[in-house]
Design a protein around this motif. Structure first.
Motif, short mmCIF file in Angstrom:
data_model
loop_
_atom_site.label_atom_id
_atom_site.label_comp_id
_atom_site.label_asym_id
_atom_site.label_seq_id
_atom_site.Cartn_x
_atom_site.Cartn_y
_atom_site.Cartn_z
N THR A 68 0.44 14.67 6.32
CA THR A 68 -0.63 14.72 5.25
C THR A 68 -1.73 14.44 5.66
OG1 THR A 68 -0.91 14.07 3.10
CG2 THR A 68 0.18 12.49 4.70
N SER A 69 -2.92 14.85 5.17
CA SER A 69 -4.16 14.59 5.54
C SER A 69 -4.99 14.61 4.32
CB SER A 69 -4.75 15.63 6.47
OG SER A 69 -4.91 16.63 5.95
N ILE A 70 -4.29 14.03 3.07
CA ILE A 70 -5.03 13.81 1.90
C ILE A 70 -6.04 13.05 1.91
CG2 ILE A 70 -3.15 12.18 1.18
CD1 ILE A 70 -3.50 13.40 -1.82
N PHE A 71 -7.12 13.35 1.29
CA PHE A 71 -8.54 12.44 1.29
C PHE A 71 -8.79 12.35 -0.16
CE2 PHE A 71 -13.30 12.49 2.60
CZ PHE A 71 -13.30 11.02 2.16
N ILE A 72 -8.72 10.94 -0.69
CA ILE A 72 -8.96 10.76 -2.03
C ILE A 72 -10.24 10.18 -2.38
CG2 ILE A 72 -7.90 9.22 -4.00
CD1 ILE A 72 -4.99 9.83 -2.89
N THR A 73 -11.07 10.49 -3.14
CA THR A 73 -12.20 10.07 -3.41
C THR A 73 -12.48 10.02 -5.13
OG1 THR A 73 -13.27 12.39 -3.26
CG2 THR A 73 -13.24 10.92 -1.34
N PRO A 74 -13.60 9.65 -5.62
CA PRO A 74 -13.74 9.45 -6.78
C PRO A 74 -13.91 10.94 -7.42
CG PRO A 74 -15.10 7.84 -5.96
CD PRO A 74 -14.42 8.46 -4.90
N GLY A 75 -13.31 10.90 -8.67
CA GLY A 75 -12.90 12.38 -9.29
C GLY A 75 -11.65 12.76 -9.03
N TYR A 76 -10.82 12.31 -8.26
CA TYR A 76 -9.44 12.54 -8.13
C TYR A 76 -8.62 12.12 -9.15
CZ TYR A 76 -4.88 12.77 -6.17
OH TYR A 76 -3.26 13.09 -5.74
N THR A 77 -7.60 12.98 -9.57
CA THR A 77 -6.78 12.68 -10.86
C THR A 77 -5.46 12.20 -10.01
OG1 THR A 77 -7.82 14.25 -12.32
CG2 THR A 77 -5.58 13.60 -12.80
N PHE A 78 -5.18 10.86 -10.42
CA PHE A 78 -3.72 10.37 -9.62
C PHE A 78 -2.54 11.06 -10.82
CE2 PHE A 78 -7.00 7.56 -8.08
CZ PHE A 78 -6.42 7.13 -6.98
N ARG A 79 -1.65 11.35 -9.92
CA ARG A 79 -0.37 11.98 -10.46
C ARG A 79 0.86 11.19 -10.37
NH1 ARG A 79 -1.56 17.44 -7.33
NH2 ARG A 79 -1.58 15.96 -5.73
N ALA A 80 1.01 10.28 -9.34
CA ALA A 80 2.22 9.52 -9.19
C ALA A 80 2.23 8.22 -9.12
CB ALA A 80 2.57 9.75 -7.46
N ILE A 81 0.98 7.48 -9.14
CA ILE A 81 1.11 6.14 -9.39
C ILE A 81 0.29 5.66 -10.66
CG2 ILE A 81 1.35 5.64 -6.81
CD1 ILE A 81 -1.90 4.76 -8.16
N ASP A 82 0.68 4.43 -10.87
CA ASP A 82 0.03 3.60 -11.95
C ASP A 82 -0.64 2.28 -11.60
OD1 ASP A 82 1.46 5.37 -14.11
OD2 ASP A 82 3.15 4.47 -13.09
N GLY A 83 -0.61 2.20 -10.29
CA GLY A 83 -1.27 1.01 -9.88
C GLY A 83 -0.96 0.83 -8.29
N LEU A 84 -1.97 -0.21 -7.93
CA LEU A 84 -1.82 -0.24 -6.25
C LEU A 84 -2.10 -1.76 -5.90
CD1 LEU A 84 -2.24 1.00 -3.43
CD2 LEU A 84 -4.89 0.81 -3.74
N MET A 85 -1.30 -2.15 -5.22
CA MET A 85 -1.44 -3.56 -4.40
C MET A 85 -2.09 -3.12 -3.07
SD MET A 85 1.23 -6.71 -3.75
CE MET A 85 0.76 -8.13 -2.71
N THR A 86 -3.09 -3.72 -2.64
CA THR A 86 -3.73 -3.36 -1.53
C THR A 86 -4.77 -4.67 -0.99
OG1 THR A 86 -5.07 -1.71 -0.29
CG2 THR A 86 -5.78 -2.22 -2.51
N ASN A 87 -4.95 -4.67 0.52
CA ASN A 87 -6.08 -5.68 0.96
C ASN A 87 -7.41 -5.18 0.65
OD1 ASN A 87 -3.57 -6.93 1.80
ND2 ASN A 87 -4.36 -7.02 3.88
N PHE A 88 -8.26 -5.71 1.18
CA PHE A 88 -9.66 -5.47 1.07
C PHE A 88 -10.26 -4.66 2.41
CE2 PHE A 88 -8.89 -9.41 -1.64
CZ PHE A 88 -9.77 -8.93 -2.86
N HIS A 89 -11.05 -3.50 2.01
CA HIS A 89 -11.32 -2.43 3.12
C HIS A 89 -12.50 -2.70 3.61
CE1 HIS A 89 -7.23 -1.18 2.20
NE2 HIS A 89 -7.48 -1.04 0.53
N LEU A 90 -12.69 -1.66 4.64
CA LEU A 90 -14.14 -1.71 5.44
C LEU A 90 -15.14 -1.17 4.41
CD1 LEU A 90 -12.80 -0.54 8.61
CD2 LEU A 90 -14.01 -2.43 8.63
N PRO A 91 -16.39 -1.31 4.69
CA PRO A 91 -17.43 -0.51 4.01
C PRO A 91 -17.39 1.04 4.55
CG PRO A 91 -18.38 -2.73 4.90
CD PRO A 91 -17.10 -2.40 5.00
#
Length: 342
Positions: free
Chosen positions: A277-300
């Protein structure tokens, strides 16, 4: 979208060089929709979820994928990032101008490989010599591939062999940890079980490309790195049943999220998956599988900050990160966590 929209100032002292001890004592920022941001700790997670919610973990295991060697008198560094077959790996090469196709690179402890092919992105395919499994060779000659923002500040040591591996690690193949799951302990898993929270696992072998800086000014021009993943048929069936019953699917980490979204059709059904998979998710994407995310803090300016901005909204994420910086949250792989519920 312009890449500079995803920039923010991060004080260097906010970058964590060691994980919290114990792991579930790390701080966790809770953001639910437009509600006020809450400062919690990871150990609070069972009380923040609902019985029947499903947490999806990545069970990939980080391999000692960084190698140091020589070609003639030239010092060569190699970071494996994607398996080609049983004996060949794609690798980013340090001092690559000193390597030509067909050259043999001598690593430590009698481990050698042929630089078989230079790829269009400048990396090489390395073919390892001998009959021993490559995993055995790496255990002998390699070291844990800490992210550059940690490795640039201190050397890798024996602590990292345990610290940079999640409690779920089972399937060899990652060259970067699915760091959101580094916060989980046996005690936290017991508390989640008692709260009626369900656990599922999938496999995505995280590649070193996750740390590559974006070299374009517009997201439309970025070529996303490919990673191999698998979702078993029975796992997909259970996830679909949970969603059909009205329960939430919450991804633990962006790696799990990217694979779930790759495996889900426009109808919202998660399908079995095995491949790249090389999926690239940016604003405007419609999420289909998940309802939330637990994640660390990412690079600028990173693809992962773009992903969380797609989930919560760019303005909201800038607000969340400003709060995290002001409140001294620890950032990146060994840092604190966030629970994002749009």
């Amino acid at each position: 979208m312009r890449v500079d929209l995803f920039d923010f100032e991060l004080p260097p002292e906010r970058i964590a060089l060691r994980p919290a001890q114990p792991r579930d004592a790390a701080r966790m920022l809770l953001a639910q929709g437009s509600a006020n941001i809450e400062d919690r700790i990871v150990r609070d997670l069972p009380s923040l979820l609902r019985a029947g919610d499903v947490l999806v973990f990545n069970d990939t295991r980080v391999i000692p994928a960084q190698l140091e060697g020589t070609r003639g008198e030239a010092r060569i560094g190699a970071t494996l990032h994607k398996r080609v077959d049983l004996r060949r790996w794609q690798a980013f090469i340090r001092n690559a101008k000193r390597v030509r196709e067909g050259d043999r690179i001598d690593f430590s402890n009698n481990v050698t490989a042929i630089a078989e092919e230079r790829l269009t992105d400048g990396s090489f395919v390395l073919a390892f010599d001998g009959d021993e499994p490559v995993e055995v060779l790496l255990e002998r000659a390699g070291r844990m591939p800490l992210p550059p923002y940690i490795a640039g500040k201190r050397p890798t040591d024996d602590r990292d062999k345990a610290d940079y591996q999640t409690i779920f690690a089972r399937e060899d193949g990652a060259v970067a940890a699915p760091t959101a799951a580094l916060h989980f302990t046996p005690e936290l898993l017991d508390a989640l079980d008692q709260a009626g929270i369900i656990r599922e696992t999938l496999t995505l072998h995280v590649g070193a490309g996750t740390f590559l800086p974006m070299k374009v000014d517009d997201t439309a021009d970025h070529a996303m790195h490919a990673e191999w993943g698998r979702i078993e048929a029975d796992t997909a069936a259970r996830l679909n049943a949970a969603r059909a019953a009205g329960n939430r699917v919450i991804s633990v980490g962006t790696t799990s999220l990217r694979l779930l979204e790759s495996a889900t059709g426009d109808d919202g059904i998660i399908k079995p998956f095995a491949g790249d998979t090389s999926i690239f998710i940016t604003p405007g994407y419609t999420f289909r599988a998940i309802d939330g995310l637990m994640t660390n803090f990412h690079l600028p300016r990173s693809t992962l900050f773009m992903l969380v901005s797609a989930l919560m909204g760019l303005d909201r994420m800038q607000q969340i990160y400003a709060h995290a910086i002001a409140q001294d949250y620890r950032f990146y792989s060994y840092g604190d966590s966030s629970l994002l519920l749009p």
